[in-house]
Design an enzyme around this catalytic site. Structure first.
Site, PDB file in Angstrom:
ATOM      1  N   ARG A   1      58.093 -44.556  -2.563  1.00 13.85           N
ATOM      2  CA  ARG A   1      57.069 -45.416  -3.183  1.00 13.85           C
ATOM      3  C   ARG A   1      57.782 -46.535  -3.940  1.00 13.85           C
ATOM      4  O   ARG A   1      58.972 -46.444  -4.223  1.00 13.85           O
ATOM      5  CB  ARG A   1      56.167 -44.616  -4.103  1.00 13.85           C
ATOM      6  CG  ARG A   1      56.897 -44.065  -5.304  1.00 13.85           C
ATOM      7  CD  ARG A   1      56.034 -43.202  -6.168  1.00 13.85           C
ATOM      8  NE  ARG A   1      56.400 -41.821  -5.860  1.00 13.85           N
ATOM      9  CZ  ARG A   1      55.681 -40.778  -6.155  1.00 13.85           C
ATOM     10  NH1 ARG A   1      54.551 -40.905  -6.761  1.00 13.85           N
ATOM     11  NH2 ARG A   1      56.082 -39.573  -5.854  1.00 13.85           N
TER      12      ARG A   1
ATOM     13  N   HIS B   1      49.407 -38.313  17.474  1.00 19.31           N
ATOM     14  CA  HIS B   1      48.004 -38.478  17.100  1.00 19.31           C
ATOM     15  C   HIS B   1      47.824 -38.233  15.595  1.00 19.31           C
ATOM     16  O   HIS B   1      47.007 -38.874  14.955  1.00 19.31           O
ATOM     17  CB  HIS B   1      47.116 -37.537  17.913  1.00 19.31           C
ATOM     18  CG  HIS B   1      47.376 -36.092  17.638  1.00 19.31           C
ATOM     19  ND1 HIS B   1      48.462 -35.431  18.155  1.00 19.31           N
ATOM     20  CD2 HIS B   1      46.712 -35.205  16.875  1.00 19.31           C
ATOM     21  CE1 HIS B   1      48.458 -34.179  17.719  1.00 19.31           C
ATOM     22  NE2 HIS B   1      47.402 -34.012  16.943  1.00 19.31           N
TER      23      HIS B   1
END
Length: 123
Positions: free
Chosen positions: A95, A52
Site C-alpha cells: 500500500r 477468474h
C-alpha cells in the site's frame, strides 16, 4: 534495467529484480537508494485455473526522491512511496507510504514520521 525510469544519483544494489514484463511502469526518483535483493513487481497474474478469481493486474510503482529501500524488500504493483521515506529491511510494501515516513513489516506499515520536525523534537 531497460525500461525502468531511474532518476539521477540513484544507487541500486546487487540482485535487485525489476519487473521483467513491464519495467516501464516503475519510476525511481532522484537520490534514492535500493538495497540488495529487492523485488519490484508491477504486475500480477493468476495461473490458468485461478485467473477468474485473480485477474491480471498491471499498475505503476512510484518511488519518490530521497527514498531508502533497505535490503530484501518487495514492492508490489500500484504502490507509491513518498519522498524521503525509509522502508525497513525485508518489508513487503503493498500500500502507499506517505512522504517522510519510516515503514516496515509484512505488510509494511508506517511506524514513525521522520523529517526536520521530528529531528527538532529529539534535540
Amino acid at each position: 534495467m531497460r525500461g525502468v525510469n531511474i532518476g539521477n544519483n540513484v544507487y541500486v544494489g546487487y540482485d535487485v529484480v525489476f519487473d521483467r514484463i513491464h519495467p516501464e511502469l516503475i519510476t525511481v526518483g532522484d537520490y534514492s537508494e535500493i538495497g540488495d535483493k529487492c523485488i519490484f513487481s508491477a504486475h500480477s497474474r493468476g495461473t490458468l485455473t485461478t485467473r477468474h478469481a485473480y485477474p491480471r493486474k498491471m499498475e505503476p510503482i512510484e518511488i519518490g526522491s530521497g527514498v531508502s529501500i533497505t535490503p530484501g524488500c518487495i514492492i508490489i504493483q500500484g504502490v507509491t512511496i513518498g519522498n524521503d521515506s525509509i522502508i525497513g529491511v525485508g518489508s513487503v510494501v503493498s500500500r502507499d507510504i506517505p512522504p517522510n515516513s519510516l515503514a516496515m513489516g509484512y505488510p509494511a506499515r508506517v511506524i514513525k514520521k521522520i523529517g526536520k520536525e521530528e529531528q527538532d523534537k529529539e534535540s
